[in-house]
Design a protein around this motif. Structure first.
Motif, PDB file in Angstrom:
ATOM      1  N   ALA A  66       0.830  -1.211   0.000  1.00 40.23           N
ATOM      2  CA  ALA A  66       0.000   0.000   0.000  1.00 40.23           C
ATOM      3  C   ALA A  66       0.861   1.256   0.000  1.00 40.23           C
ATOM      4  N   ALA A  67       1.945   1.258   0.785  1.00 43.37           N
ATOM      5  CA  ALA A  67       2.827   2.428   0.840  1.00 43.37           C
ATOM      6  C   ALA A  67       3.493   2.676  -0.503  1.00 43.37           C
ATOM      7  N   ILE A  68       3.901   1.600  -1.182  1.00 35.65           N
ATOM      8  CA  ILE A  68       4.539   1.752  -2.500  1.00 35.65           C
ATOM      9  C   ILE A  68       3.551   2.328  -3.508  1.00 35.65           C
ATOM     10  N   GLN A  69       2.311   1.859  -3.464  1.00 39.83           N
ATOM     11  CA  GLN A  69       1.308   2.382  -4.388  1.00 39.83           C
ATOM     12  C   GLN A  69       1.055   3.874  -4.150  1.00 39.83           C
ATOM     13  N   LEU A  70       0.932   4.265  -2.883  1.00 36.51           N
ATOM     14  CA  LEU A  70       0.711   5.678  -2.566  1.00 36.51           C
ATOM     15  C   LEU A  70       1.909   6.526  -2.995  1.00 36.51           C
ATOM     16  N   TRP A  71       3.098   6.046  -2.708  1.00 34.85           N
ATOM     17  CA  TRP A  71       4.305   6.789  -3.071  1.00 34.85           C
ATOM     18  C   TRP A  71       4.424   6.931  -4.587  1.00 34.85           C
ATOM     19  N   THR A  72       4.135   5.840  -5.306  1.00 36.64           N
ATOM     20  CA  THR A  72       4.205   5.886  -6.767  1.00 36.64           C
ATOM     21  C   THR A  72       3.200   6.886  -7.331  1.00 36.64           C
ATOM     22  N   GLY A  73       1.980   6.876  -6.785  1.00 33.62           N
ATOM     23  CA  GLY A  73       0.961   7.811  -7.256  1.00 33.62           C
ATOM     24  C   GLY A  73       1.366   9.253  -7.056  1.00 33.62           C
ATOM     25  N   ARG A  74       1.921   9.562  -5.879  1.00 35.20           N
ATOM     26  CA  ARG A  74       2.347  10.936  -5.614  1.00 35.20           C
ATOM     27  C   ARG A  74       3.542  11.320  -6.466  1.00 35.20           C
ATOM     28  N   ALA A  75       4.484  10.379  -6.658  1.00 36.15           N
ATOM     29  CA  ALA A  75       5.672  10.677  -7.442  1.00 36.15           C
ATOM     30  C   ALA A  75       5.331  10.920  -8.915  1.00 36.15           C
ATOM     31  N   MET A  76       4.287  10.252  -9.386  1.00 40.92           N
ATOM     32  CA  MET A  76       3.933  10.367 -10.808  1.00 40.92           C
ATOM     33  C   MET A  76       2.918  11.455 -11.082  1.00 40.92           C
ATOM     34  N   ALA A  77       2.384  12.092 -10.058  1.00 41.68           N
ATOM     35  CA  ALA A  77       1.337  13.098 -10.269  1.00 41.68           C
ATOM     36  C   ALA A  77       1.817  14.215 -11.183  1.00 41.68           C
ATOM     37  N   ALA A  78       2.991  14.763 -10.897  1.00 39.84           N
ATOM     38  CA  ALA A  78       3.512  15.873 -11.706  1.00 39.84           C
ATOM     39  C   ALA A  78       3.810  15.420 -13.127  1.00 39.84           C
ATOM     40  N   ALA A  79       4.417  14.223 -13.267  1.00 45.37           N
ATOM     41  CA  ALA A  79       4.740  13.719 -14.609  1.00 45.37           C
ATOM     42  C   ALA A  79       3.474  13.449 -15.413  1.00 45.37           C
ATOM     43  N   ASP A  80       2.464  12.882 -14.766  1.00 44.14           N
ATOM     44  CA  ASP A  80       1.190  12.634 -15.456  1.00 44.14           C
ATOM     45  C   ASP A  80       0.547  13.937 -15.909  1.00 44.14           C
ATOM     46  N   ALA A  81       0.552  14.946 -15.032  1.00 41.93           N
ATOM     47  CA  ALA A  81      -0.045  16.236 -15.378  1.00 41.93           C
ATOM     48  C   ALA A  81       0.685  16.877 -16.541  1.00 41.93           C
ATOM     49  N   GLU A  82       2.020  16.800 -16.518  1.00 39.78           N
ATOM     50  CA  GLU A  82       2.800  17.394 -17.611  1.00 39.78           C
ATOM     51  C   GLU A  82       2.529  16.670 -18.921  1.00 39.78           C
ATOM     52  N   ARG A  83       2.467  15.337 -18.867  1.00 41.45           N
ATOM     53  CA  ARG A  83       2.223  14.587 -20.099  1.00 41.45           C
ATOM     54  C   ARG A  83       0.849  14.912 -20.681  1.00 41.45           C
ATOM     55  N   THR A  84      -0.140  15.035 -19.823  1.00 45.63           N
ATOM     56  CA  THR A  84      -1.482  15.372 -20.296  1.00 45.63           C
ATOM     57  C   THR A  84      -1.497  16.757 -20.929  1.00 45.63           C
ATOM     58  N   GLU A  85      -0.827  17.702 -20.288  1.00 48.13           N
ATOM     59  CA  GLU A  85      -0.760  19.056 -20.841  1.00 48.13           C
ATOM     60  C   GLU A  85      -0.079  19.053 -22.206  1.00 48.13           C
ATOM     61  N   ARG A  86       1.018  18.315 -22.322  1.00 40.17           N
ATOM     62  CA  ARG A  86       1.723  18.232 -23.606  1.00 40.17           C
ATOM     63  C   ARG A  86       0.879  17.519 -24.645  1.00 40.17           C
ATOM     64  N   ASP A  87       0.106  16.539 -24.202  1.00 38.01           N
ATOM     65  CA  ASP A  87      -0.781  15.815 -25.121  1.00 38.01           C
ATOM     66  C   ASP A  87      -1.831  16.759 -25.693  1.00 38.01           C
ATOM     67  N   HIS A  88      -2.453  17.564 -24.836  1.00 38.59           N
ATOM     68  CA  HIS A  88      -3.450  18.523 -25.298  1.00 38.59           C
ATOM     69  C   HIS A  88      -2.823  19.558 -26.231  1.00 38.59           C
ATOM     70  N   GLU A  89      -1.620  20.016 -25.887  1.00 34.64           N
ATOM     71  CA  GLU A  89      -0.944  21.001 -26.730  1.00 34.64           C
ATOM     72  C   GLU A  89      -0.626  20.414 -28.091  1.00 34.64           C
ATOM     73  N   ALA A  90      -0.160  19.176 -28.116  1.00 37.04           N
ATOM     74  CA  ALA A  90       0.161  18.534 -29.392  1.00 37.04           C
ATOM     75  C   ALA A  90      -1.086  18.355 -30.246  1.00 37.04           C
ATOM     76  N   THR A  91      -2.199  17.992 -29.615  1.00 36.47           N
ATOM     77  CA  THR A  91      -3.451  17.863 -30.372  1.00 36.47           C
ATOM     78  C   THR A  91      -3.852  19.181 -30.994  1.00 36.47           C
ATOM     79  N   GLY A  92      -3.730  20.270 -30.222  1.00 33.90           N
ATOM     80  CA  GLY A  92      -4.037  21.595 -30.758  1.00 33.90           C
ATOM     81  C   GLY A  92      -3.131  21.963 -31.912  1.00 33.90           C
ATOM     82  N   ARG A  93      -1.852  21.595 -31.810  1.00 35.74           N
ATOM     83  CA  ARG A  93      -0.915  21.895 -32.897  1.00 35.74           C
ATOM     84  C   ARG A  93      -1.219  21.087 -34.151  1.00 35.74           C
ATOM     85  N   VAL A  94      -1.662  19.844 -33.974  1.00 32.98           N
ATOM     86  CA  VAL A  94      -2.047  19.041 -35.134  1.00 32.98           C
ATOM     87  C   VAL A  94      -3.227  19.684 -35.848  1.00 32.98           C
ATOM     88  N   ILE A  95      -4.220  20.117 -35.070  1.00 32.70           N
ATOM     89  CA  ILE A  95      -5.380  20.786 -35.668  1.00 32.70           C
ATOM     90  C   ILE A  95      -4.937  22.072 -36.374  1.00 32.70           C
TER      91      ILE A  95
END
Length: 567
Positions: free
Chosen positions: A168-197
């Protein structure tokens, strides 16, 4: 996850969701309990009378069959509820997007909404259909097996139980550690979609400039950043995946060592040690899958959070006791409107008597189109009031307001369908004769006669199969069919060839007849017959009057007029 899902969708879906979760949890518990039957099976097989294992094998088979039925029912319920949630989410999101103010759809929203309404909704709603069952199984089944171990041998069970908080501790730690990376990837994904359009929309400009062989730098940069963000996401997940694997392997090693120690001390038999190892191995597979399932759940949770943010965006408020205007005169009373930090309309006051025409003139960026949008309540003013028939537009419900206004813009969007279907949008219940009459008045019948298929001719997405002038005629026919008492015109002839301009001008004249009209035009000849003219600059009225009066003043309007006469 479930509370957020219900908050986004609405609590009317709570019962089927909870029923599905309960069914999946029961299946996971039954799966874990079925492995408890391996204890008497292996004892009998390793004992002096192996044939005694048959009843336990039959019981084990029956337990597995019960589990299979429950798992099938849970998965089927998940698919059905997931489909229902998906349909409900699309309806709710579509209805909400239609109620949001036009100002919300700023730059960058196209890519964001397209990703959210496409893959975002599918990923979020896939939680129940595809992720919930394996996630519950990965959590509940190992925990049930650990409880079985405790009942069978408290020492081995306690050793296995120690791994639960570690996982359980590893899962919580992994989720918190990846929060920023996930948010950045999503933002870049949206930006790339806009650029394709943007890249697709810019094809005419790129080809006209002879740059078809070049790479689009903005798109390349966006895709490069997306690749880097994806790499960082993978690297962020690696420590958690490795840590989970090591923890599971360490638990298995500890159980093996402890089991061997107890067996050598005579406290437990070989069959019992083998059973514990089988149970431990069965715990390992679902626990190791938690890393992958957890990543997908985090992605779905992120999409749910974005959906929640969009759905929490406040639409323009509707009046509690709407008032229906009886007249069709227009008034701007000390209106001020800001767009971000910029003042677009600055303390504008003017009136348009019923049945008259007002022309708004001025340089680009003066706020001319914004005046039309405030009349149609695409935005709410920051100060002052916009009135129709003496009634503040904020006191008129949206359906009534839109019924009083027909709008013809420079950029006409047609839906992928026939010409008749696009004209009928003005008034879906109109008779065929009324539709034909509106088309004739807009000079659209000339276009229909030339097109193969006539009225049934498909216009393509956005009206791509028609020229700009032909699309404008469809728009005017639509406005004529609507037969609204107020007409708003925004640069309707600025990009047309002389033939189409003449046809559109004729249709516009018929549309304006007997109605209250506000028009914006850069072509000065189009506004000579207006009853009132205002010259707008930097959001303020600089001059107002009729055409002849403004020419005699030799001010800004006269200068614009003289420039328009220059060949």
């Amino acid at each position: 996850m479930i509370p957020m899902l219900l908050r986004v969708l609405g609590h009317q879906y709570a019962r089927p969701v909870r029923r599905t979760v309960a069914l999946m949890t029961t299946a996971a518990v039954v799966e874990g309990l079925s492995y408890a039957l391996l204890v008497p099976v292996l004892r009998a097989l390793f004992g002096s009378t192996p044939e005694d294992a048959w009843p336990w094998l039959i019981a084990f088979g029956a337990a597995v069959a019960v589990y299979a039925v429950l798992r099938y029912a849970g998965d089927l319920s998940g698919f059905r509820v997931g489909t229902t949630l998906l349909r409900g989410m699309y309806h709710r999101l579509g209805d909400h997007l239609a109620r949001l103010p036009i100002g919300w759809y700023g730059p960058g929203r196209v890519g964001q909404v397209s990703v959210l309404a496409g893959r975002g909704v599918l990923d979020a709603m896939a939680v129940i259909a595809h992720l919930m069952a394996p996630y519950i199984s990965a959590c509940v089944t190992p925990l049930t097996i650990v409880l079985v171990m405790l009942a069978f041998n408290w020492q081995l069970g306690l050793a296995a139980l120690v791994a639960v908080p570690a996982v359980a501790a590893i899962q919580l730690w992994t989720g918190r550690a990846m929060a920023a990376a996930d948010a950045e990837r999503t933002e870049r994904d949206h930006e790339a979609t806009g650029r394709v359009i943007e890249y697709l929309q810019a094809q005419p400009v790129l080809r006209a400039g002879g740059r078809t062989a070049e790479r689009f730098r903005l798109l390349d940069d966006s895709l490069r950043e997306l690749r880097r963000a994806s790499r960082r996401t993978v690297l962020s997940a690696l420590p958690g995946a490795v840590g989970l694997t090591l923890t599971v392997q360490a638990m298995f090693t500890v159980l093996l060592t402890l089991g061997a120690y107890l067996a050598l001390g005579g406290n437990i038999g070989a069959a019992e040690v083998l059973t514990i190892l089988v149970l431990a191995a069965r715990c390992a597979d679902p626990l190791l899958s938690l890393s992958d399932i957890g990543g997908k759940l985090r992605g779905a949770r992120s999409e749910l959070a974005r959906l929640d943010a969009v759905l929490n965006t406040e639409p323009l408020p509707e009046p509690r006791e709407p008032i229906r205007p009886e007249r069709h005169d227009l008034e701007f009373d000390s209106v001020t409107f800001h767009h971000g930090d910029r003042t677009v309309i600055d303390d504008v006051s003017l009136s348009v008597p019923q049945g008259t025409r007002l022309a708004v003139v001025g340089p680009s960026g003066a706020g001319k189109s914004t005046l039309l949008q405030l009349l149609a309540r695409f935005y709410d003013v920051d100060a002052g009031a916009v009135r129709i028939g003496g009634v503040d537009v904020r006191a008129i419900d949206t359906e009534t307001l839109m019924a009083h206004i027909a709008i013809v813009f420079q950029d006409v969007y047609l839906f992928d369908g026939t010409i008749e279907e696009n004209v009928r949008l003005g008034r879906p219940d109109a008779s065929d004769a009324e539709v034909r009459a509106a088309a004739t008045a807009a000079r659209l019948d000339d276009v229909i006669e030339r097109l193969p298929g006539g009225w049934a001719a498909n216009v393509g997405e956005g009206g791509a199969l028609l020229s700009g002038g032909e699309r404008q005629r469809v728009s005017i026919a639509r406005a004529l069919l609507k037969n609204a008492p107020i007409v708003l015109l925004d640069e309707v002839t600025s990009a047309l060839d002389p033939v189409n301009e003449a046809a559109v001008h004729e249709g516009i004249e018929r549309l304006m007849a007997g109605r209250t009209v506000v028009m914006v035009a850069h072509r000065m000849r189009a506004i000579q017959r207006a009853d009132h003219i205002v010259f707008l600059d930097a959001g303020r009225i600089i001059e107002k009057g009729d055409h002849d009066d403004l020419l005699h003043r030799s001010g800004r309007y006269a200068a614009f007029w003289n420039i328009s006469l220059t060949p």
